[in-house]
Design a protein around this motif. Structure first.
Motif, PDB file in Angstrom:
ATOM      1  N   ILE A  83      -4.182 -40.759  11.673  1.00  0.00           N
ATOM      2  CA  ILE A  83      -5.366 -39.958  12.003  1.00  0.00           C
ATOM      3  C   ILE A  83      -6.346 -40.057  10.840  1.00  0.00           C
ATOM      4  O   ILE A  83      -5.989 -39.773   9.694  1.00  0.00           O
ATOM      5  CB  ILE A  83      -4.995 -38.471  12.228  1.00  0.00           C
ATOM      6  N   HIS A  84      -7.546 -40.473  11.152  1.00  0.00           N
ATOM      7  CA  HIS A  84      -8.566 -40.652  10.119  1.00  0.00           C
ATOM      8  C   HIS A  84      -9.786 -39.797  10.440  1.00  0.00           C
ATOM      9  O   HIS A  84     -10.035 -39.451  11.606  1.00  0.00           O
ATOM     10  CB  HIS A  84      -9.013 -42.110  10.055  1.00  0.00           C
ATOM     11  N   ARG A  85     -10.552 -39.514   9.395  1.00  0.00           N
ATOM     12  CA  ARG A  85     -11.842 -38.851   9.597  1.00  0.00           C
ATOM     13  C   ARG A  85     -12.920 -39.831   9.165  1.00  0.00           C
ATOM     14  O   ARG A  85     -12.889 -40.353   8.054  1.00  0.00           O
ATOM     15  CB  ARG A  85     -11.908 -37.578   8.749  1.00  0.00           C
ATOM     16  N   TRP A  86     -13.813 -40.104  10.074  1.00  0.00           N
ATOM     17  CA  TRP A  86     -14.946 -40.969   9.763  1.00  0.00           C
ATOM     18  C   TRP A  86     -16.197 -40.099   9.739  1.00  0.00           C
ATOM     19  O   TRP A  86     -16.202 -38.969  10.266  1.00  0.00           O
ATOM     20  CB  TRP A  86     -15.149 -42.024  10.854  1.00  0.00           C
ATOM     21  N   THR A  87     -17.257 -40.638   9.142  1.00  0.00           N
ATOM     22  CA  THR A  87     -18.554 -39.997   9.325  1.00  0.00           C
ATOM     23  C   THR A  87     -19.448 -40.960  10.088  1.00  0.00           C
ATOM     24  O   THR A  87     -19.423 -42.177   9.860  1.00  0.00           O
ATOM     25  CB  THR A  87     -19.224 -39.628   7.993  1.00  0.00           C
ATOM     26  N   TYR A  88     -20.200 -40.392  10.994  1.00  0.00           N
ATOM     27  CA  TYR A  88     -21.155 -41.160  11.791  1.00  0.00           C
ATOM     28  C   TYR A  88     -22.517 -40.548  11.488  1.00  0.00           C
ATOM     29  O   TYR A  88     -22.757 -39.386  11.844  1.00  0.00           O
ATOM     30  CB  TYR A  88     -20.816 -41.024  13.277  1.00  0.00           C
ATOM     31  N   GLY A  89     -23.371 -41.295  10.775  1.00  0.00           N
ATOM     32  CA  GLY A  89     -24.663 -40.722  10.381  1.00  0.00           C
ATOM     33  C   GLY A  89     -24.463 -39.398   9.649  1.00  0.00           C
ATOM     34  O   GLY A  89     -25.247 -38.477   9.817  1.00  0.00           O
ATOM     35  N   GLY A  90     -23.383 -39.278   8.900  1.00  0.00           N
ATOM     36  CA  GLY A  90     -23.115 -38.065   8.125  1.00  0.00           C
ATOM     37  C   GLY A  90     -22.340 -36.990   8.887  1.00  0.00           C
ATOM     38  O   GLY A  90     -21.939 -35.990   8.300  1.00  0.00           O
ATOM     39  N   ALA A 192     -21.030 -44.156   0.182  1.00  0.00           N
ATOM     40  CA  ALA A 192     -20.915 -43.928   1.630  1.00  0.00           C
ATOM     41  C   ALA A 192     -22.197 -43.339   2.221  1.00  0.00           C
ATOM     42  O   ALA A 192     -22.440 -43.451   3.417  1.00  0.00           O
ATOM     43  CB  ALA A 192     -19.737 -43.001   1.916  1.00  0.00           C
ATOM     44  N   ALA A 193     -23.013 -42.732   1.358  1.00  0.00           N
ATOM     45  CA  ALA A 193     -24.203 -42.040   1.879  1.00  0.00           C
ATOM     46  C   ALA A 193     -25.164 -43.003   2.574  1.00  0.00           C
ATOM     47  O   ALA A 193     -25.930 -42.589   3.440  1.00  0.00           O
ATOM     48  CB  ALA A 193     -24.909 -41.304   0.742  1.00  0.00           C
ATOM     49  N   GLU A 194     -25.137 -44.298   2.219  1.00  0.00           N
ATOM     50  CA  GLU A 194     -26.087 -45.223   2.855  1.00  0.00           C
ATOM     51  C   GLU A 194     -25.497 -45.905   4.103  1.00  0.00           C
ATOM     52  O   GLU A 194     -26.143 -46.736   4.725  1.00  0.00           O
ATOM     53  CB  GLU A 194     -26.563 -46.286   1.862  1.00  0.00           C
ATOM     54  N   LEU A 195     -24.259 -45.522   4.461  1.00  0.00           N
ATOM     55  CA  LEU A 195     -23.598 -46.210   5.577  1.00  0.00           C
ATOM     56  C   LEU A 195     -23.852 -45.507   6.905  1.00  0.00           C
ATOM     57  O   LEU A 195     -23.974 -44.284   6.955  1.00  0.00           O
ATOM     58  CB  LEU A 195     -22.087 -46.251   5.324  1.00  0.00           C
ATOM     59  N   LEU A 196     -23.881 -46.293   7.967  1.00  0.00           N
ATOM     60  CA  LEU A 196     -23.971 -45.696   9.310  1.00  0.00           C
ATOM     61  C   LEU A 196     -22.641 -45.044   9.670  1.00  0.00           C
ATOM     62  O   LEU A 196     -22.585 -43.913  10.109  1.00  0.00           O
ATOM     63  CB  LEU A 196     -24.283 -46.766  10.349  1.00  0.00           C
ATOM     64  N   HIS A 430     -18.802 -49.200   6.724  1.00  0.00           N
ATOM     65  CA  HIS A 430     -17.645 -49.664   5.966  1.00  0.00           C
ATOM     66  C   HIS A 430     -16.493 -48.686   6.172  1.00  0.00           C
ATOM     67  O   HIS A 430     -16.649 -47.488   5.940  1.00  0.00           O
ATOM     68  CB  HIS A 430     -18.003 -49.734   4.476  1.00  0.00           C
ATOM     69  N   ILE A 431     -15.391 -49.217   6.620  1.00  0.00           N
ATOM     70  CA  ILE A 431     -14.221 -48.382   6.878  1.00  0.00           C
ATOM     71  C   ILE A 431     -13.110 -48.791   5.921  1.00  0.00           C
ATOM     72  O   ILE A 431     -12.659 -49.939   5.942  1.00  0.00           O
ATOM     73  CB  ILE A 431     -13.758 -48.564   8.351  1.00  0.00           C
ATOM     74  N   LEU A 432     -12.697 -47.873   5.072  1.00  0.00           N
ATOM     75  CA  LEU A 432     -11.628 -48.149   4.105  1.00  0.00           C
ATOM     76  C   LEU A 432     -10.502 -47.139   4.348  1.00  0.00           C
ATOM     77  O   LEU A 432     -10.442 -46.071   3.728  1.00  0.00           O
ATOM     78  CB  LEU A 432     -12.174 -48.001   2.685  1.00  0.00           C
ATOM     79  N   PRO A 433      -9.598 -47.448   5.290  1.00  0.00           N
ATOM     80  CA  PRO A 433      -8.583 -46.452   5.664  1.00  0.00           C
ATOM     81  C   PRO A 433      -7.558 -46.239   4.560  1.00  0.00           C
ATOM     82  O   PRO A 433      -7.380 -47.082   3.684  1.00  0.00           O
ATOM     83  CB  PRO A 433      -7.901 -47.086   6.879  1.00  0.00           C
ATOM     84  N   VAL A 434      -6.884 -45.111   4.642  1.00  0.00           N
ATOM     85  CA  VAL A 434      -5.760 -44.845   3.749  1.00  0.00           C
ATOM     86  C   VAL A 434      -4.500 -45.217   4.516  1.00  0.00           C
ATOM     87  O   VAL A 434      -4.122 -44.537   5.471  1.00  0.00           O
ATOM     88  CB  VAL A 434      -5.719 -43.360   3.346  1.00  0.00           C
TER      89      VAL A 434
END
Ligand SMILES: CC(C)(COP(=O)(O)OP(=O)(O)OC[C@H]1O[C@@H](n2cnc3c(N)ncnc32)[C@H](O)[C@@H]1OP(=O)(O)O)[C@@H](O)C(=O)NCCC(=O)NCCS
Length: 435
Positions: A83-90, A192-196, A430-434
């Motif tokens: 289970i991951h948490r991503w951000t989409y546009g923050g 990460a702030a500049e990523l979609l 950019h996705i860098l999973p744990v």
């Protein structure tokens, strides 16, 4: 909280059940057999131990399925959900990742992966995960509703021969203390702030980088970068004892206000200059950083995208586009407010020929997402098929690019051509999973 579920019979001979800590050797054995190894390697065992016998920040043992022969107890197939948490546009979204998918050779093509994947899709929907993703082998996962929808491994490489003398020497040392991990977290968040679309890493994630078993192939060196004993950023790289000629770097970020152009040669030099190795390193593989990373922008002369670098994309499955778009509506509202559509009122109707169709009403800077029923195959502003919607929504491809690459799987009206780039701009993710 460990999820509880019981064995599920597939037929008279086979059942799916949750893996436990006692399955380490057998789970490692399934992976070894799947990849043609004689028996579990230290890496197979270490991965299974770290998942099943130790606390892990993105996985719990109840989320690994094994298919077992009831009569013998032999394991035939295994995979798990993280289970991951991503951000989409923050905006934070919860995403599941199906991983380590293996079936032993003599049980293949019997639907064992399909059965486990369908179970995990059910879990994902029960737990409100808006997407599931797979970092997987080519083609297979399109069978289960996945489409390649986010860039992966497009980053450049660096040859040690071509590195100039660094004008500012950078020292890299293990990031161990809470202060070090705070530097890492701040530099990562700045990048990460500049990523979609980005992977949201929290303090337990960073701490976990320092506790994997020695033989776990995902063990990394988490390093603070310093100039004159002052932290400037961090790197996450394959440890010195774990690669041949080329060192893989998974992350490289600087604190706000630190200049990439001035510090990159020193950072690269620090990653090449190791203390434990007898052999010199030939170069760095920055594939995980992806295309257009600030390091590449600052020094396109140093970082080259070799033509045969391994490139890929994440398989993404968004089973409920209405739910997904509702979850990210605050990000869409921000994009709308910052655009020349702010103040406008309208509806973008998206027909998915092979899935749920959706309408996005926008009024000034407010967004309302709802299911929508097209009248016929020509109805709607944007009409897509075959998983293309995820590519657009995630900013991986523009409508124009898909027109070129997927003739007859996408059409768009003038209204869509105006609204789609505003709501779904293309850009870097950019996705860098744990793991
Ligand atoms: C790939 C692998 C996991 C498939 O496992 P499996 O239990 O045989 O898969 P299933 O029987 O559930 O098949 C799932 C679907 O993929 C298809 N498929 C599976 N292997 C395939 C192959 N080698 N070629 C073409 N199609 C294949 C099946 O036809 C099935 O589709 P269908 O349900 O529409 O008929 C297994 O072959 C394996 O372990 N390979 C080596 C390790 C590996 O590549 N793992 C994946 C890492 S991401």
């Amino acid at each position: 909280m460990v999820r509880r579920w019981g064995p599920i019979d597939l037929d008279d001979d086979l059942r799916i059940r949750p893996a436990t800590g006692d399955d380490v050797v057998d789970v490692a054995g399934v992976h070894a057999a799947a990849w043609g190894r004689d028996g579990p390697s230290p890496a197979d065992l270490a991965r299974a131990i770290d998942l099943l016998q130790r606390p892990h920040p993105t996985f719990e043992p109840g989320d690994m399925t094994v298919v077992e022969e009831r009569a013998t107890g032999r394991l035939l197939s295994v995979q798990h959900l993280s289970i991951h948490r991503w951000t989409y546009g923050g905006v934070g979204i919860d995403v599941g990742e199906i991983e380590h998918v293996s079936t032993v050779p003599d049980a293949r093509r019997g639907g064992l992966v399909r059965a486990q994947t369908e179970l995990m899709h059910r879990w994902a929907s029960e737990r409100g995960l808006v997407a599931t993703v797979i970092n997987g082998i080519p083609w297979l996962y399109t069978k289960f509703g996945y489409e390649l929808s986010l860039e992966k491994w497009w980053g450049p490489s660096v040859s040690a021969d071509e590195l100039p003398v660094a004008p500012i020497p950078v020292n890299l040392r293990p990031a161990n203390s809470p202060e070090d991990l705070d530097v890492v977290a701040r530099a990562y968040a700045h990048g990460a702030a500049e990523l979609l679309v980005a992977y949201e890493r929290n303090a337990p994630h960073w701490r976990y980088e320092n506790v994997r078993s020695d033989d776990n192939p995902w063990r990394r060196d988490l390093l603070v970068a310093e100039v004159d004993h002052e932290p400037i950023g961090f790197a996450l790289a394959v440890p010195e004892d774990r690669f041949d000629e080329i060192r893989q770097v998974d992350a490289l970020e600087l604190l706000p206000g630190v200049e990439w152009r001035a510090h990159l040669p020193g950072l690269l030099d620090g990653l090449l200059r190791t203390t434990e190795r007898a052999e010199p390193i030939e170069g760095l593989n920055l594939g995980w950083l992806g295309r257009g990373h600030p390091a590449e922008r600052a020094h396109p002369d140093l970082l080259t995208l070799a033509p045969h670098t391994r490139r890929g994309a994440w398989y993404v499955r968004v089973p409920d586009p209405v739910g997904f778009l509702q979850a990210v509506a605050p990000a869409l509202e921000r994009r709308l407010a910052d655009s020349n559509l702010s103040g406008a009122k309208g509806t973008l109707r998206i027909q998915q020929w092979d899935g749920t169709s959706v309408a996005i009403d926008y009024d000034r800077s407010e967004i309302h997402v709802r299911p929508w029923q097209p009248r016929d195959m020509f109805d709607g502003d944007l009409r897509v098929a075959g998983g293309l919607l995820a590519q657009i929504v995630l900013g991986y491809r523009s409508v124009e690019q898909l027109y070129e690459s997927h003739v007859y799987r996408i059409t768009a009206t003038q209204a869509a051509s105006e609204a789609v780039p505003v709501l779904f701009p293309t850009g870097r993710s950019h996705i860098l999973p744990v793991y």
